[in-house]
Scaffold this active site. Structure first.
Site, PDB file in Angstrom:
ATOM      1  N   CYS A  23      32.134  44.688  56.496  1.00 20.69           N
ATOM      2  CA  CYS A  23      32.704  46.030  56.413  1.00 20.69           C
ATOM      3  C   CYS A  23      34.222  45.947  56.371  1.00 20.69           C
ATOM      4  O   CYS A  23      34.805  44.865  56.424  1.00 20.69           O
ATOM      5  CB  CYS A  23      32.258  46.881  57.592  1.00 20.69           C
ATOM      6  SG  CYS A  23      32.922  46.293  59.164  1.00 20.69           S
ATOM      7  N   CYS A  54      35.872  44.168  59.239  1.00 17.39           N
ATOM      8  CA  CYS A  54      35.833  42.702  59.096  1.00 17.39           C
ATOM      9  C   CYS A  54      37.031  42.236  58.256  1.00 17.39           C
ATOM     10  O   CYS A  54      37.718  41.274  58.607  1.00 17.39           O
ATOM     11  CB  CYS A  54      34.543  42.262  58.416  1.00 17.39           C
ATOM     12  SG  CYS A  54      33.033  42.628  59.318  1.00 17.39           S
ATOM     13  N   ASP A 111      59.626  50.251  22.411  1.00 20.26           N
ATOM     14  CA  ASP A 111      60.333  49.428  21.441  1.00 20.26           C
ATOM     15  C   ASP A 111      59.885  49.917  20.063  1.00 20.26           C
ATOM     16  O   ASP A 111      58.813  50.512  19.925  1.00 20.26           O
ATOM     17  CB  ASP A 111      59.967  47.958  21.656  1.00 20.26           C
ATOM     18  CG  ASP A 111      60.469  47.081  20.529  1.00 20.26           C
ATOM     19  OD1 ASP A 111      61.665  47.163  20.221  1.00 20.26           O
ATOM     20  OD2 ASP A 111      59.654  46.339  19.951  1.00 20.26           O
ATOM     21  N   ASP A 130      56.776  44.481  22.741  1.00 23.25           N
ATOM     22  CA  ASP A 130      55.993  43.321  22.308  1.00 23.25           C
ATOM     23  C   ASP A 130      56.814  42.050  22.139  1.00 23.25           C
ATOM     24  O   ASP A 130      56.252  40.978  21.953  1.00 23.25           O
ATOM     25  CB  ASP A 130      55.289  43.627  20.979  1.00 23.25           C
ATOM     26  CG  ASP A 130      56.279  43.670  19.806  1.00 23.25           C
ATOM     27  OD1 ASP A 130      57.440  44.092  20.029  1.00 23.25           O
ATOM     28  OD2 ASP A 130      55.893  43.293  18.685  1.00 23.25           O
ATOM     29  N   ASP A 144      62.092  42.347  24.758  1.00 24.89           N
ATOM     30  CA  ASP A 144      61.604  43.464  25.578  1.00 24.89           C
ATOM     31  C   ASP A 144      61.294  43.032  27.011  1.00 24.89           C
ATOM     32  O   ASP A 144      61.059  43.885  27.870  1.00 24.89           O
ATOM     33  CB  ASP A 144      60.329  44.067  24.965  1.00 24.89           C
ATOM     34  CG  ASP A 144      60.584  44.682  23.602  1.00 24.89           C
ATOM     35  OD1 ASP A 144      61.643  45.318  23.444  1.00 24.89           O
ATOM     36  OD2 ASP A 144      59.742  44.519  22.702  1.00 24.89           O
TER      37      ASP A 144
END
Length: 751
Positions: A13, A16, A434, A627, A631
Site C-alpha cells: 500500500c 509501505c 521554432d 527540433d 533549439d
C-alpha cells in the site's frame, strides 16, 4: 551522483511505499529517493563514495522490504505477475467460499426465511459451543489465506511504521481475540456468549479485502498494457546476410553493421538504413499512422515495424537498448516510475494517515466504552474505523493515472519523459515554436525562377553547376529544381564559399556568383523584393558580373501545423514563433500559419532569453517546441520542452516531451492528454479523500446517537476494497480515449 532504479518487493500500500522512501532518504549518501507503489519501483539518487548499493539494500531490508536487482526484477516481471495474480485468485476463491459459509452460519439464524432452512443442531440456543466451533473451523482456511496481512502488518507495527496491513491485522485480531474469549465463556457455561462472537467479521473482512486486492491487482496489471504491447512487437529472430547467404539468428545477436534481410510480412529486428530493395512498412506502432510508408535505399527503418510488400536489405545501425522502440519503452517506464508534484501531497498524507487512524480508532472505542460500558459495542467501533480507513485508494490515486496516461501517450506517439511534464503540460498558456523543420517541412524547394539577360536553360545550368558543390540546403533545392527541368550540371573550377553571403566559381569559362545582393554588388530587384514579402527567400545569380536570374526558395508550411495552431487558439493558448530568418519572411510564414507573435533573427541564446521574458511576464507556464541543436537551450529553459521526433538527438535529450511523429497536432494531443490525466487524478483523489472523510466518522459512531446507525465491520471492509478498485478502474478510463483524424483527443464511451 549515481541514479539507481530497482524493484521493491513486499509493498502492499501507499504507507509501505512511504516507509521505504523514508528509510532510504534517511540513509547517509542518499540525495533523493522516490518510491512508486503502482510500479513497485524505487528511484534513488546517491553518492557512491558515501553509500553502496548493498547498504541501500540493507536499509530497505531493515524497513521490512526487499530490494530486487534488475536481472531478478526482469525475471519476476516475466513470470511473477501472472503467478502472483493466480495465487491471489486461489486465495480469494478459498476465502470467499469459506467466508460465505461462515457468514451463513453466523448470521442466518437472525435473517427471516433463512432461519427456517438453518440446521437445528447449529442453532446457538440449542448448541452454543458447536455454533462457535464450526465458525472457528470455517475461519481457519481464511486466516491461512490472509496470513500475509498478519506477518507484514504486525512487523510494520513493531517497527512503529504501521501500514494498511497493520490496520487489517489489528482489527481482525481484535475481533478474533474477543470471539475466542466469548468461546471460553461458552465452555464455562455462559450460553449467552454465543451472541457475542465476531468470527464472521474477521473472516469476511479478510475475504473481502482479498477479493479487492485481486481485482485491484488484475486492474493494475492492465495499466502497463501499452508498454507491453509495444515490447511484444519486437521479433525474436532475424535474418542476416553472412557471405551473401541468409542466416537466421536470435534478434538479440544482431550486431552493428550487419546486413539484415526482411521479407514481406516480417517485423524488423533493429533500426537501420535501407541499402537495397523497395517496400512499404507499417510504422503505426511508432507513429500511430495507419498508412504504410514507402521505403527506398537511403531511407531509415525502425525495429518492430512490419514490412508489407517487398523485400529489402538494410544495415543495422541501432541495436538493443538504442533502438527507437527500446528508447520509447524506457521513456515511458521512467515517466510511469516518476512522481508528479501532485503525488507528493498524497504521499505525505498516506504516510501519516495510518497512525492517525489507529489513534482515532482507540479514542472512539474508549469514548463509547465509557458512555455505554459495552465492550462488544466499543470493539465494533474499533474494528470498523481501522478497516474502513485503509489508505490504499489514496496511494493508488495518482500513480495509476500517471501509468495509464503515459502509456496512452506512447501508444499515440507522445512520449512524456516524466510525470512532472505530464502534470505541468495542462497549465501551458503560451507555446513558442521554432520555424524550420517544426512549423515548416524543413526541406526548401524552389517556388519561383526568373531568368534575365540569358536563356532559362543557361541560367539553370550555371546555377546547378555551382550549387552542386555546396552543402547548403538552399543549394540542394536549386540542384533538385534544375534536375526536374532536365538540366545537367557542368564541372566547376575555383569554387569558393563565403559564409553568410554566397558562393562563386567558374563554369564553362563564365565567372558565376550566387548569393545576396551585397555579395553580387547589385541592388535588390523589385521582383526579388516582392518574393521576399511573400515569405520566400530570394537567391540571386550573376554571370560575369551581370545579374542573370532570381530563384525564390521557400520552406513550405506543413498543413498539419495550421490545424494545430488553430486548435491551440481554440484552447485559449497564445502562439509565438522564434526563427533565425529575416523579419519579412518570418512574418509571412507566421501569417500563413496563424501565429500570433513573431521573433525573427534569433540565435540559440536569444531564443532562451525570449522564453525567460515570457516566463517572467505571466504566471502561466511556457512551452517550447523545436527540433534542432540550436533549439536545445530554449527547450531546456522552457517550463515544458517538446521535441519533434525527426529532430536531433540533442533536441530530444533536452526536451520533456518527445513527439514521435513530425506533426504539431500532437502538441495538442499532449496538452489534451495532460488535461484528461490531471482531471482523472483529481477525481481519484476526491473519491479517496472523500471516502475516508465520510467513512471514518460514520465508523466511529457519529450517527449512532441520532439515527442509531453503526457501521458493520464487514460493510466497512467491502467499502474499503471497493474504493481501491474504483480508483484503479477510473484511471483505466483513460484507455478509452480515441484519436480522431485531426489527432484531437476526445473521450468516448467504451463499447
Amino acid at each position: 551522483m549515481e541514479k539507481l532504479t530497482c524493484k521493491i518487493g513486499g509493498m502492499m500500500c501507499a504507507a509501505c511505499a512511504a516507509n521505504v522512501e523514508r528509510a532510504l532518504n534517511k540513509t547517509e549518501g542518499v540525495a533523493q529517493a522516490q518510491v512508486n507503489i503502482a510500479t513497485e519501483r524505487a528511484t534513488i539518487e546517491f553518492d557512491p563514495d558515501k553509500v553502496t548499493k548493498d547498504q541501500l539494500a540493507q536499509a530497505v531490508k531493515a524497513a521490512g522490504y526487499e530490494m530486487i536487482d534488475r536481472a531478478k526484477a526482469a525475471e519476476l516481471e516475466r513470470i511473477g505477475k501472472q503467478k502472483e495474480i493466480a495465487m491471489q485468485k486461489r486465495r480469494m476463491i478459498i476465502s470467499v467460499i469459506f467466508g460465505a459459509l461462515l457468514l451463513y452460519v453466523a448470521m442466518a439464524p437472525m435473517v427471516p426465511l433463512l432461519d427456517r432452512l438453518y440446521p437445528p443442531f447449529l442453532l446457538p440456543e440449542n448448541h452454543p459451543l458447536l455454533f462457535a466451533v464450526v465458525q472457528i473451523v470455517l475461519l481457519i482456511p481464511i486466516l491461512i489465506c490472509g496470513f500475509g496481512f498478519y506477518t507484514r502488518g504486525f512487523s510494520a507495527l513493531f517497527r512503529l511504521a504501521p501500514n494498511m496491513d497493520s490496520l487489517v491485522a489489528v482489527s481482525t485480531t481484535a475481533a478474533l481475540c474477543y470471539s475466542l474469549y466469548s468461546t471460553v465463556l461458552i465452555i464455562l457455561g455462559d450460553a449467552h456468549a454465543a451472541h457475542r462472537l465476531y468470527f464472521e467479521s474477521a473472516g469476511v473482512i479478510i475475504a473481502l479485502i482479498l477479493l479487492g486486492k485481486f481485482l485491484e491487482a488484475r486492474s493494475r496489471g492492465k495499466t502497463g498494457e501499452a508498454i507491453r504491447a509495444l515490447m511484444s512487437l519486437a521479433p525474436k529472430t532475424a535474418t542476416v546476410l553472412r557471405d551473401g547467404k541468409p542466416v537466421t539468428i536470435d534478434a538479440a545477436d544482431v550486431k552493428l553493421g550487419d546486413s539484415v534481410l526482411i521479407r514481406p510480412g516480417e517485423s524488423l529486428p533493429v533500426d537501420g538504413t535501407v541499402v537495397s530493395g523497395q517496400t512499404s512498412i507499417d510504422e503505426s506502432m511508432l507513429t500511430g499512422e495507419s498508412l504504410p510508408v514507402e521505403k527506398l535505399p537511403g531511407d531509415r527503418v525502425y525495429g518492430a515495424t512490419v514490412n508489407q510488400t517487398g523485400s529489402i536489405v538494410y544495415t543495422a545501425e541501432r541495436i538493443g537498448e538504442d533502438t527507437a522502440l527500446a528508447r520509447i519503452v524506457q521513456m515511458v517506464e521512467n515517466a510511469a516510475g516518476s512522481k508528479a508534484p501532485i503525488a507528493h501531497m498524497a504521499d505525505v498524507i498516506a504516510g501519516w494517515f495510518t497512525p492517525a487512524v489507529m489513534s482515532i480508532a482507540v479514542i472512539a472505542a474508549l469514548i463509547w466504552f465509557f458512555i455505554q460500558w459495552d465492550f462488544a459495542f466499543s470493539m465494533q467501533v474499533f474494528i470498523s474505523v481501522l478497516v474502513i480507513a485503509c489508505p490504499c485508494a489514496l496511494g493508488l490515486a495518482t500513480p495509476t493515472a500517471i501509468i495509464v496516461g503515459t502509456g496512452k501517450g506512447a501508444a499515440n506517439g507522445v512520449l512524456f519523459k516524466n510525470a512532472a511534464a505530464l502534470q505541468q503540460t495542462h497549465h501551458i498558456k503560451t507555446v513558442l515554436f521554432d520555424k524550420t523543420g517544426t512549423i515548416t517541412e524543413g526541406a526548401p524547394t524552389v517556388s519561383d525562377f526568373i531568368a534575365r539577360s540569358l536563356p532559362e536553360e543557361t541560367v539553370l545550368m550555371l546555377a546547378a553547376s555551382l550549387e552542386q558543390a555546396s552543402e547548403h540546403p538552399l543549394a540542394q533545392a536549386v540542384v533538385s529544381y534544375a534536375d526536374t527541368r532536365g538540366i545537367h550540371p557542368q564541372e566547376v573550377s575555383e569554387f569558393k564559399a563565403v559564409a553568410g553571403n554566397g558562393i562563386e566559381g567558374i563554369v564553362d569559362g563564365t565567372f558565376v556568383k550566387i548569393g545576396t545582393p551585397a555579395y553580387l554588388s547589385v541592388s535588390m530587384p523589385a521582383q526579388a523584393q516582392a518574393l521576399a514579402e511573400q515569405g520566400k527567400t530570394p537567391v540571386l545569380i550573376s554571370a560575369d558580373g551581370i545579374l542573370c536570374g532570381i530563384f525564390a526558395v521557400t520552406d513550405p508550411i506543413k498543413s498539419t501545423s495550421i490545424t494545430a495552431i488553430h486548435a491551440l487558439h481554440n484552447m485559449g493558448i497564445r502562439t509565438v514563433m522564434l526563427t533565425g530568418d529575416n523579419e519579412k519572411t518570418a512574418r509571412a510564414i507566421a501569417d500563413q500559419a496563424g501565429i500570433d507573435i513573431v521573433h525573427a533573427q534569433m540565435l540559440p541564446d536569444t531564443k532562451a532569453a525570449v522564453i525567460k521574458q515570457y516566463q517572467s511576464d505571466q504566471r502561466h507556464l511556457v512551452c517550447m517546441v523545436g527540433d534542432g541543436i540550436n533549439d536545445a537551450p530554449a527547450l531546456t529553459t522552457a517550463d515544458v520542452g517538446i521535441a519533434v521526433g525527426s529532430g536531433t538527438d540533442v533536441a530530444i535529450e533536452s526536451a520533456d516531451i518527445v513527439l514521435v511523429k513530425n506533426d504539431l497536432r500532437d502538441v495538442v494531443t499532449a496538452i489534451r492528454l495532460s488535461h484528461m490525466t490531471m482531471r482523472n487524478i483529481k477525481q481519484n483523489l476526491f473519491w479517496a479523500f472523500g471516502y475516508n472523510v465520510l467513512g471514518i466518522p460514520i465508523a466511529a459512531g457519529v450517527l449512532y446517537p441520532v439515527f442509531g446507525m453503526l457501521l458493520n465491520p464487514m460493510i466497512a471492509a467491502a467499502a474499503m476494497s471497493l474504493s481501491s478498485v474504483s480508483v484503479v478502474s477510473n484511471a483505466l478510463r483513460l484507455n478509452y480515449m480515441k484519436i480522431k483524424k485531426d489527432d484531437l483527443l476526445v473521450e468516448t464511451d467504451h463499447k
